[in-house]
Write a protein that holds these residues in place. Structure first.
Motif, PDB file in Angstrom:
ATOM      1  N   GLY A  35       0.803  -1.212   0.000  1.00  0.00           N
ATOM      2  CA  GLY A  35       0.000   0.000   0.000  1.00  0.00           C
ATOM      3  C   GLY A  35       0.837   1.264   0.000  1.00  0.00           C
ATOM      4  O   GLY A  35       1.980   1.295  -0.463  1.00  0.00           O
ATOM      5  N   ARG A  36       0.260   2.307   0.535  1.00  0.00           N
ATOM      6  CA  ARG A  36       0.901   3.617   0.551  1.00  0.00           C
ATOM      7  C   ARG A  36       2.034   3.662   1.578  1.00  0.00           C
ATOM      8  O   ARG A  36       2.139   2.808   2.456  1.00  0.00           O
ATOM      9  CB  ARG A  36      -0.136   4.696   0.837  1.00  0.00           C
ATOM     10  CG  ARG A  36      -1.224   4.775  -0.243  1.00  0.00           C
ATOM     11  CD  ARG A  36      -2.256   5.843   0.074  1.00  0.00           C
ATOM     12  NE  ARG A  36      -3.306   5.862  -0.947  1.00  0.00           N
ATOM     13  CZ  ARG A  36      -3.269   6.603  -2.046  1.00  0.00           C
ATOM     14  NH1 ARG A  36      -2.216   7.409  -2.257  1.00  0.00           N
ATOM     15  NH2 ARG A  36      -4.257   6.563  -2.919  1.00  0.00           N
ATOM     16  N   ALA A  37       2.860   4.708   1.463  1.00  0.00           N
ATOM     17  CA  ALA A  37       4.057   4.809   2.299  1.00  0.00           C
ATOM     18  C   ALA A  37       3.735   4.758   3.793  1.00  0.00           C
ATOM     19  O   ALA A  37       4.490   4.174   4.576  1.00  0.00           O
ATOM     20  CB  ALA A  37       4.805   6.102   1.963  1.00  0.00           C
ATOM     21  N   GLU A  38       2.611   5.351   4.177  1.00  0.00           N
ATOM     22  CA  GLU A  38       2.264   5.387   5.601  1.00  0.00           C
ATOM     23  C   GLU A  38       2.073   3.981   6.163  1.00  0.00           C
ATOM     24  O   GLU A  38       2.376   3.728   7.331  1.00  0.00           O
ATOM     25  CB  GLU A  38       0.984   6.208   5.799  1.00  0.00           C
ATOM     26  CG  GLU A  38       0.527   6.343   7.244  1.00  0.00           C
ATOM     27  CD  GLU A  38       1.540   7.081   8.114  1.00  0.00           C
ATOM     28  OE1 GLU A  38       1.561   6.830   9.346  1.00  0.00           O
ATOM     29  OE2 GLU A  38       2.311   7.911   7.580  1.00  0.00           O
TER      30      GLU A  38
ATOM     31  N   TRP B 176       2.116  -2.801  -4.085  1.00  0.00           N
ATOM     32  CA  TRP B 176       1.004  -1.840  -4.160  1.00  0.00           C
ATOM     33  C   TRP B 176       1.465  -0.396  -3.977  1.00  0.00           C
ATOM     34  O   TRP B 176       0.697   0.459  -3.541  1.00  0.00           O
ATOM     35  CB  TRP B 176      -0.092  -2.161  -3.142  1.00  0.00           C
ATOM     36  CG  TRP B 176      -0.636  -3.548  -3.226  1.00  0.00           C
ATOM     37  CD1 TRP B 176      -0.276  -4.529  -4.094  1.00  0.00           C
ATOM     38  CD2 TRP B 176      -1.643  -4.119  -2.386  1.00  0.00           C
ATOM     39  NE1 TRP B 176      -0.994  -5.674  -3.855  1.00  0.00           N
ATOM     40  CE2 TRP B 176      -1.836  -5.467  -2.814  1.00  0.00           C
ATOM     41  CE3 TRP B 176      -2.390  -3.651  -1.315  1.00  0.00           C
ATOM     42  CZ2 TRP B 176      -2.751  -6.315  -2.209  1.00  0.00           C
ATOM     43  CZ3 TRP B 176      -3.306  -4.489  -0.709  1.00  0.00           C
ATOM     44  CH2 TRP B 176      -3.482  -5.808  -1.157  1.00  0.00           C
ATOM     45  N   TRP B 177       2.693  -0.117  -4.325  1.00  0.00           N
ATOM     46  CA  TRP B 177       3.199   1.254  -4.295  1.00  0.00           C
ATOM     47  C   TRP B 177       2.800   2.001  -5.568  1.00  0.00           C
ATOM     48  O   TRP B 177       2.801   3.228  -5.613  1.00  0.00           O
ATOM     49  CB  TRP B 177       4.735   1.247  -4.213  1.00  0.00           C
ATOM     50  CG  TRP B 177       5.349   0.630  -5.440  1.00  0.00           C
ATOM     51  CD1 TRP B 177       5.554  -0.695  -5.679  1.00  0.00           C
ATOM     52  CD2 TRP B 177       5.787   1.312  -6.616  1.00  0.00           C
ATOM     53  NE1 TRP B 177       6.103  -0.887  -6.934  1.00  0.00           N
ATOM     54  CE2 TRP B 177       6.256   0.336  -7.526  1.00  0.00           C
ATOM     55  CE3 TRP B 177       5.846   2.662  -6.994  1.00  0.00           C
ATOM     56  CZ2 TRP B 177       6.755   0.656  -8.782  1.00  0.00           C
ATOM     57  CZ3 TRP B 177       6.348   2.984  -8.252  1.00  0.00           C
ATOM     58  CH2 TRP B 177       6.796   1.992  -9.124  1.00  0.00           C
TER      59      TRP B 177
ATOM     60  N   PHE C  96       6.107  10.209  -2.354  1.00  0.00           N
ATOM     61  CA  PHE C  96       6.790   8.911  -2.362  1.00  0.00           C
ATOM     62  C   PHE C  96       8.276   9.093  -2.101  1.00  0.00           C
ATOM     63  O   PHE C  96       8.860   8.421  -1.231  1.00  0.00           O
ATOM     64  CB  PHE C  96       6.551   8.244  -3.720  1.00  0.00           C
ATOM     65  CG  PHE C  96       7.220   6.912  -3.889  1.00  0.00           C
ATOM     66  CD1 PHE C  96       6.566   5.739  -3.563  1.00  0.00           C
ATOM     67  CD2 PHE C  96       8.511   6.816  -4.399  1.00  0.00           C
ATOM     68  CE1 PHE C  96       7.176   4.506  -3.735  1.00  0.00           C
ATOM     69  CE2 PHE C  96       9.131   5.592  -4.577  1.00  0.00           C
ATOM     70  CZ  PHE C  96       8.459   4.434  -4.245  1.00  0.00           C
TER      71      PHE C  96
ATOM     72  N   PRO D 119       3.733   6.737  -8.648  1.00  0.00           N
ATOM     73  CA  PRO D 119       3.298   6.044  -7.439  1.00  0.00           C
ATOM     74  C   PRO D 119       1.941   6.560  -6.971  1.00  0.00           C
ATOM     75  O   PRO D 119       1.578   7.705  -7.222  1.00  0.00           O
ATOM     76  CB  PRO D 119       4.393   6.381  -6.417  1.00  0.00           C
ATOM     77  CG  PRO D 119       5.550   6.844  -7.218  1.00  0.00           C
ATOM     78  CD  PRO D 119       4.994   7.474  -8.458  1.00  0.00           C
ATOM     79  N   ARG D 120       1.188   5.724  -6.269  1.00  0.00           N
ATOM     80  CA  ARG D 120      -0.139   6.153  -5.820  1.00  0.00           C
ATOM     81  C   ARG D 120      -0.066   7.237  -4.754  1.00  0.00           C
ATOM     82  O   ARG D 120      -1.048   7.960  -4.535  1.00  0.00           O
ATOM     83  CB  ARG D 120      -0.974   4.963  -5.343  1.00  0.00           C
ATOM     84  CG  ARG D 120      -0.453   4.186  -4.162  1.00  0.00           C
ATOM     85  CD  ARG D 120      -1.383   3.007  -3.828  1.00  0.00           C
ATOM     86  NE  ARG D 120      -1.446   2.014  -4.908  1.00  0.00           N
ATOM     87  CZ  ARG D 120      -2.196   0.908  -4.859  1.00  0.00           C
ATOM     88  NH1 ARG D 120      -2.961   0.675  -3.808  1.00  0.00           N
ATOM     89  NH2 ARG D 120      -2.190   0.051  -5.860  1.00  0.00           N
ATOM     90  N   ASP D 121       1.084   7.406  -4.095  1.00  0.00           N
ATOM     91  CA  ASP D 121       1.262   8.518  -3.161  1.00  0.00           C
ATOM     92  C   ASP D 121       1.575   9.826  -3.880  1.00  0.00           C
ATOM     93  O   ASP D 121       1.549  10.890  -3.260  1.00  0.00           O
ATOM     94  CB  ASP D 121       2.415   8.227  -2.184  1.00  0.00           C
ATOM     95  CG  ASP D 121       2.000   7.299  -1.049  1.00  0.00           C
ATOM     96  OD1 ASP D 121       0.923   7.511  -0.475  1.00  0.00           O
ATOM     97  OD2 ASP D 121       2.753   6.363  -0.745  1.00  0.00           O
TER      98      ASP D 121
END
Length: 597
Positions: free
Chosen positions: A213-216, A239-240, A262, A255-257
């Motif tokens: 998933g996301r960086a968080e 999933w980045w 990212f 990236p999705r962020d």
């Protein structure tokens, strides 16, 4: 011994002649088997099954079959596995290179007589090792999968020998025999670990974190784990990417962020001693993506015999079609290496996880410039791709390339191998389908290959936010019932005693307090491993001590680590030794006995 057959009476091949040569080793009970087929005329050859042993003797009680499938599997009652529901004959064939990590299998009575089958192919030609049976009889054959099977040929002789032999002992005895030959080959001499070419930070990694998933949800837990462990933590990041997993490849960017967020999150984590490699499937291009049509990818995809594009549908929730790309094509090399160049040079990631990297495929496209079907072009194409990636990166010696499963031909190419069978109870049917996991690959190649990977998780799986919402769980990453804790311990213990880099999936910082015992156990193993690297990273596998150990019941969750499939989630239990053990010898001659409760 040399035997020749002729006068087959085949109208299209009147001069057909088959010659078999068998030579015996003088110093051990091994034989080399070669076949030469001449005078085929206008006959096409699909495959050659040789050598073929149709009647393996019944050895009585405690029969075993060991196969180096991915990492290694051991069947305790092999005859019962090779029969269908009506008691008829069934057959299993394991492909190489790809499904088999090395070229051997063994059938034996535990501690007694054994049958040893192998091949001495050093060039990575496509083949299969097959076993068949009917519940009573067992047979073995080596299947040569020929290049250009539809084209007539006048002759055929395999460029390697089939090996048959006997031994006294068990699968470890056989692994030691194979190791004596295999570690003298170029792939071992030139392996990246043995030649000191793996990134230094890989060797120093204390634990791999496998979050999604996301960086968080990935880098923040990695920093927390780094602080709790006191050793470097590395991240395998799924999933980045900007599109949904398994349906948008290779449209990973941005990236999705977002690029800026990212990069900023990654740099903060790297400053805390965390390294990250990102997921990029090294062969799939999803055919419903805009790039498939706009970039004209179809001509460079793997083709079936009829010329159609080979299609896979890897996503259980959104069955979008994806096409494997032919590894020999410079078009694909440029595309994938260009993506790698961006994420490494521009984003600053530390490497790429090249999913499905060692899975060799037959391609029948006559425009690709490689033999059709069989051959060894896949490994050579992958080598070219990896060289291009490293050639494009600004810090090539520090960039890691990882792949799925162990594979001897890839030792000089990949830095790291994901070997997931230590968690096989999470994805096979209850009862293990008759197979137990063994460290066959590590027993042969441990000082030549860094292995890692585990589905070891304390939570229910996550769900990609970009997948269809109707399949999403009410709440992802909920803690599993404590009754599954022994499963977590078993997976962590296997990795430790078998000389793998430890891995944890779906880790959350809150687990340090909510699952104190489990996380403390994992951290202790990692710290002990960090003080014994000359054994557990660079050591050679030796026979474990014989110990009398009671068995305990272990309950298994069958939930995957990244997507609970519809109808999944059932559990089952089995008995396992309460203590695992192994032995590793360092280059200086020191011997370590490794134990994990």
């Amino acid at each position: 011994m040399r035997l020749t057959w002729s006068d087959f009476g085949i109208q299209t091949a009147p001069d057909l002649q088959v010659t078999v040569s068998v030579s015996l080793h003088q110093d051990e009970p091994l034989s080399e088997w070669d076949i030469d087929i001449e005078g085929l005329g206008q006959t096409a050859l699909e495959s050659v099954r040789f050598p073929r042993v149709p009647g393996l003797a019944n050895l009585g009680e405690d029969e075993r079959l060991a196969v180096p499938r991915f990492m290694g599997q051991l069947a305790s009652d092999p005859r019962s596995l090779f029969s269908d529901a009506e008691g008829g004959r069934s057959r299993r064939a394991w492909s190489y290179p790809g499904e088999l990590a090395l070229q051997a299998l063994v059938f034996y009575q535990d501690g007694g007589s054994g049958f040893y089958a192998a091949a001495d192919d050093t060039a990575g030609y496509r083949k299969a090792f097959a076993v068949w049976g009917d519940g009573h009889d067992l047979g073995y054959e080596l299947v040569h999968l020929l290049e250009n099977p539809a084209a007539p040929r006048d002759s055929y002789a395999p460029p390697f020998s089939g090996i048959l032999g006997t031994f006294q002992g068990d699968w470890i005895t056989a692994a030691e025999r194979y190791r004596d030959w295999a570690t003298r080959q170029a792939w071992a001499r030139e392996s990246r670990l043995r030649s000191g070419r793996v990134p230094e930070w890989l060797a120093d990694t204390g634990i791999w974190l496998w979050n999604r998933g996301r960086a968080e949800g990935v880098l923040t837990p990695a920093v927390a784990l780094r602080r709790a462990l006191g050793l470097p933590v590395s991240v395998q990041w799924h999933w980045w990417h900007g599109g949904p997993y398994d349906t948008s490849f290779p449209e990973y960017l941005p990236p999705r962020d977002g690029v800026n967020a990212f990069v900023a999150a990654l740099r903060r984590a790297q400053a805390e001693g965390v390294r990250a490699i990102v997921y990029m499937n090294q062969r799939l291009w999803c055919t419903n993506t805009r790039s498939w049509a706009e970039e004209g990818a179809e001509p460079y995809a793997v083709k079936n015999r009829d010329g159609s594009v080979r299609i896979a549908r890897p996503n259980a929730f959104d069955r979008q079609p994806c096409a494997p790309m032919c590894i020999t094509q410079s078009f694909w090399h440029d595309k994938y290496a260009g993506l790698s160049e961006t994420v490494v040079n521009d984003y600053g990631v530390d490497g790429v996880y090249m999913d499905q990297a060692v899975a060799s495929m037959p391609c029948f496209d006559p425009t690709h410039g490689h033999p059709l079907g069989g051959g060894n072009y896949w490994i050579e194409g992958f080598r070219t791709l990896a060289d291009e990636i490293r050639g494009r990166t600004e810090r090539a010696s520090d960039v890691l390339l990882a792949g799925e499963h162990g594979a001897e031909n890839w030792l000089p190419i990949l830095d790291l191998f994901l070997t997931l069978q230590i968690s096989q109870e999470r994805y096979i049917r209850p009862g293990g389908e008759g197979w137990d996991v063994i460290p066959f690959f590590q027993a042969v190649y441990h000082p030549y290959a860094v292995t890692y990977g585990s589905y070891s998780s304390l939570t229910e799986p996550p769900y990609d936010e970009m997948w269809p919402s109707e399949y999403a769980p009410p709440e992802p990453l909920v803690l599993l019932d404590r009754k599954y804790s022994r499963q977590f311990y078993l997976e962590q213990a296997r990795a430790f005693v078998w000389g793998m880099q430890p891995t944890v999936a779906n880790f959350l910082p809150s687990q340090v307090e909510s699952r104190v015992e489990e996380i403390s156990y994992m951290l202790k193993l990692a710290r002990v491993r960090g003080r014994a690297m000359k054994y557990l990273l660079h050591g050679t596998f030796r026979r474990p001590p014989e110990l009398e150990i009671p068995e305990i019941e272990v309950e298994f969750s069958r939930l995957s680590i990244y997507a609970g499939r519809p109808g999944g989630g059932s559990s089952w239990s089995a008995s396992f030794p309460a203590l695992l053990s192994a032995a590793w010898q360092a280059d200086d001659g020191g011997l370590a006995i490794v134990l994990a409760s």
